[in-house]
Design a protein around this motif. Structure first.
Motif, PDB file in Angstrom:
ATOM      1  N   ARG A  12      -9.625   2.504   1.872  1.00 22.59           N
ATOM      2  CA  ARG A  12      -9.091   2.521   0.509  1.00 22.59           C
ATOM      3  C   ARG A  12      -9.832   1.496  -0.366  1.00 22.59           C
TER       4      ARG A  12
ATOM      5  N   SER B 213      -2.526   3.944  -3.834  1.00 25.63           N
ATOM      6  CA  SER B 213      -1.461   3.416  -2.976  1.00 25.63           C
ATOM      7  C   SER B 213      -0.139   3.214  -3.698  1.00 25.63           C
TER       8      SER B 213
ATOM      9  N   CYS C  26      -7.054   3.248  -5.508  1.00 19.72           N
ATOM     10  CA  CYS C  26      -6.976   3.918  -4.206  1.00 19.72           C
ATOM     11  C   CYS C  26      -5.768   4.820  -4.073  1.00 19.72           C
TER      12      CYS C  26
ATOM     13  N   GLN D  89      -6.822   0.633   5.282  1.00 20.02           N
ATOM     14  CA  GLN D  89      -6.884  -0.301   4.165  1.00 20.02           C
ATOM     15  C   GLN D  89      -8.336  -0.569   3.774  1.00 20.02           C
TER      16      GLN D  89
ATOM     17  N   CYS E  65      -3.193  -4.965  -3.919  1.00 20.32           N
ATOM     18  CA  CYS E  65      -3.744  -3.944  -3.023  1.00 20.32           C
ATOM     19  C   CYS E  65      -5.213  -4.243  -2.716  1.00 20.32           C
TER      20      CYS E  65
END
Length: 142
Positions: free
Chosen positions: A46, A20, A18, A43, A27
């Motif tokens: 993602r 991040s 994703c 979130q 994650c």
């Protein structure tokens, strides 16, 4: 097994697909495994991108609002998702019941007769909470 044919499960220390900058295990991994719920609309978005990237259609289906969810989620096996950029979010936090996430997801597609093609999907996605869980409601592709 939750992965689609050809799907992969990133190693725990591998960067999350994703984008991040966190390891997959910290994650999106726990969300895809069902060990944790998304704490925000972003979130969840993602994690859904990651699910498409690794071939985990079950997570995509499970996190789709029942009012708008299709009977089946069948990702295209010729599409490889290569990068995600979140452009903006509206709401979608701890005290919210709805949220919007605008993003661009880049892809590559293999084709025997056309060679490899690349492109991007630009979407404004809407999310809502149901029984305390964030769910994808619908999106506008532009």
């Amino acid at each position: 097994m939750s992965l689609a044919p050809g799907g992969r499960s990133p190693g725990g220390a591998e960067p999350c697909p994703c984008g991040s900058s966190q390891p997959y295990a910290a994650c999106c991994g726990p969300l895809l495994a069902g060990d944790r719920l998304a704490s925000s609309a972003e979130q969840l978005m993602r994690s859904r991108y990651t699910a498409y990237a690794v071939g985990h259609a079950e997570h995509v289906w499970r996190t789709w609002h029942p009012a708008t969810r299709p009977e089946r989620v069948t990702p295209d096996p010729t599409t490889t998702w290569t990068a995600l950029t979140v452009l903006r979010t509206e709401g979608g936090g701890e005290g919210d019941e709805t949220g919007v996430v605008e993003f661009v997801a880049r892809w590559r597609e293999a084709s025997a007769d056309r060679g490899a093609r690349t492109g991007e999907l630009h979407e404004v996605s809407r999310f809502g909470r149901r029984a305390g869980r964030w769910l994808y409601v619908e999106g506008d592709v532009g």
